[in-house]
Design a protein around this motif. Structure first.
Motif, mmCIF file in Angstrom:
data_model
loop_
_atom_site.group_PDB
_atom_site.id
_atom_site.type_symbol
_atom_site.label_atom_id
_atom_site.label_comp_id
_atom_site.label_asym_id
_atom_site.label_seq_id
_atom_site.Cartn_x
_atom_site.Cartn_y
_atom_site.Cartn_z
ATOM 1 N N ILE A 117 0.919 -1.170 -0.036
ATOM 2 C CA ILE A 117 0.129 -0.043 -0.092
ATOM 3 C C ILE A 117 0.999 1.232 -0.041
ATOM 4 N N HIS A 148 -7.037 -6.013 -9.063
ATOM 5 C CA HIS A 148 -8.042 -4.944 -8.190
ATOM 6 C C HIS A 148 -9.470 -5.720 -8.131
ATOM 7 N N ALA A 151 -10.435 -7.466 -4.843
ATOM 8 C CA ALA A 151 -10.666 -6.712 -3.402
ATOM 9 C C ALA A 151 -12.094 -5.678 -3.373
ATOM 10 N N ILE A 154 -11.491 -1.595 1.124
ATOM 11 C CA ILE A 154 -10.194 -1.022 1.626
ATOM 12 C C ILE A 154 -10.447 -0.266 3.153
ATOM 13 N N ARG A 155 -9.692 -0.584 4.093
ATOM 14 C CA ARG A 155 -9.870 0.174 5.496
ATOM 15 C C ARG A 155 -8.904 1.042 5.522
ATOM 16 N N ASP A 158 -5.555 -1.057 6.662
ATOM 17 C CA ASP A 158 -4.777 -1.715 5.695
ATOM 18 C C ASP A 158 -3.581 -0.646 5.288
ATOM 19 N N GLN A 171 -3.612 -8.081 0.041
ATOM 20 C CA GLN A 171 -2.980 -6.798 0.166
ATOM 21 C C GLN A 171 -2.661 -6.240 -1.288
ATOM 22 N N SER A 173 -3.858 -6.731 -4.016
ATOM 23 C CA SER A 173 -5.409 -6.312 -4.731
ATOM 24 C C SER A 173 -5.814 -5.196 -4.070
ATOM 25 N N ARG A 174 -5.773 -4.857 -2.768
ATOM 26 C CA ARG A 174 -6.306 -3.591 -2.178
ATOM 27 C C ARG A 174 -5.537 -2.549 -2.702
ATOM 28 N N SER A 175 -3.999 -2.728 -2.877
ATOM 29 C CA SER A 175 -3.309 -1.457 -3.249
ATOM 30 C C SER A 175 -3.472 -1.120 -4.769
ATOM 31 N N LEU A 177 -6.695 -1.855 -5.794
ATOM 32 C CA LEU A 177 -7.977 -1.153 -5.704
ATOM 33 C C LEU A 177 -7.381 0.518 -5.480
#
Length: 303
Positions: A117, A148, A151, A154-155, A158, A171, A173-175, A177
């Motif tokens: 992230i 992405h 995901a 995201i919080r 994270d 993680q 995938s969240r980055s 997104l």
């Protein structure tokens, strides 16, 4: 749709900065921009690799790129790099936020953020903010991934995810997104700048093996290198980024990927997930990112 790099217009007089330009997609993006007349800044972490990339690009394109040391996992380095660019130029036409890490073992950035992230999103968020006075009415291309799609959200947690809650692929995938949430929100907050996104499909680069290498998993790194034999080339993987960076008729928030099931082929406009287009989540991420980096791209535009 048929498209090739031959469709890119003459870029003489244009200035572009590409992050992560020492190899893979970033290198290929920088090469084509140089071939079409743009002045290109290579921004990357390792000075020796950046100098070698600049040498190779000079031989291949007969044009000399500029180099800047940039570590996206260190916000002080981001600030120094942006200041160096601002000392040289009074304007940039294109910023390609390309660099990234993928599926790394648990690490933290210099500022205490989770590495994926921190590098893929927060580093580029801060860089964009610090370069915004130069971009004015320019274009920002944010490179995401079809990963992405896995995901759902995201919080704030994270951003500083502890090792106990870390799983490398979710993680990552969240980055990715986060990249798209940022891309859409930048366009809403700074409409004078064209904010667009791209993803390469599945391209053969060193990125897939870098995570296992960092973890010391040599066998896994070799497996990824073998799988890459079935991927499209890095040059083809750079097409969506180049399309996003140079296509004159793109609209705010355009997202570009490969045409064949978003896996490979000529670039076309593709659809981001509902989570990536969630305006409320994008606003929240923007607020978290401003607090984390102490800069705001929307407040950095020179009048």
């Amino acid at each position: 749709m048929t498209w090739s790099t031959a469709d890119i217009p003459d870029l003489t007089g244009q200035r572009a900065l590409v992050t992560g330009a020492t190899s893979g997609l970033g290198y290929e993006t920088a090469k084509v921009l140089l071939q079409h007349g743009a002045e290109v800044v290579l921004a990357a972490r390792n000075p020796e690799k950046t100098a070698e990339a600049a040498r190779r690009l000079t031989v291949e394109t007969h044009r000399v790129p500029i180099t800047v040391e940039l570590d996206l996992a260190d916000l002080a380095s981001v600030q120094r790099a942006a200041a160096e660019v601002a000392d040289r130029y009074d304007a940039l036409d294109v910023l390609v936020n390309n660099a990234g890490v993928m599926a790394t073992p648990y690490r933290q950035t210099m500022d205490g953020f989770e590495l994926q992230i921190g590098t893929n999103h927060l580093g580029h968020f801060a860089l964009t903010a610090r370069l915004m006075p130069l971009l004015r009415k320019g274009r920002v291309v944010t490179v995401s991934s079809f990963m992405h799609k896995s995901a759902s959200g995201i919080r704030e947690l994270d951003l500083r995810l502890p090792a106990s809650g870390y799983s490398k692929w979710p993680q990552y995938s969240r980055s990715k997104l986060a990249n798209l949430l940022f891309m859409f929100e930048l366009g809403r907050r700074v409409p004078s700048v064209l904010s667009v996104g791209a993803h390469p499909g599945y391209a053969s680069t060193h990125l897939q093996a870098a995570g296992p290498e960092l973890a010391g998993a040599k066998l896994q790194a070799r497996i990824w290198q073998g799988i890459n034999l079935f991927a499209q080339s890095a040059a083809a993987g750079a097409w969506p980024s180049l399309y996003a960076a140079t296509r004159p008729d793109l609209q705010q928030g355009a997202y570009v990927g490969p045409s064949f099931f978003e896996y490979r082929g000529a670039p076309k406009l593709v659809q981001a997930t509902r989570a990536a287009q969630n305006a409320e989540l994008a606003r929240e991420l923007w607020a978290w990112s401003v607090e984390a980096t102490d800069v705001d791209p929307a407040l950095s535009v020179r009048s």
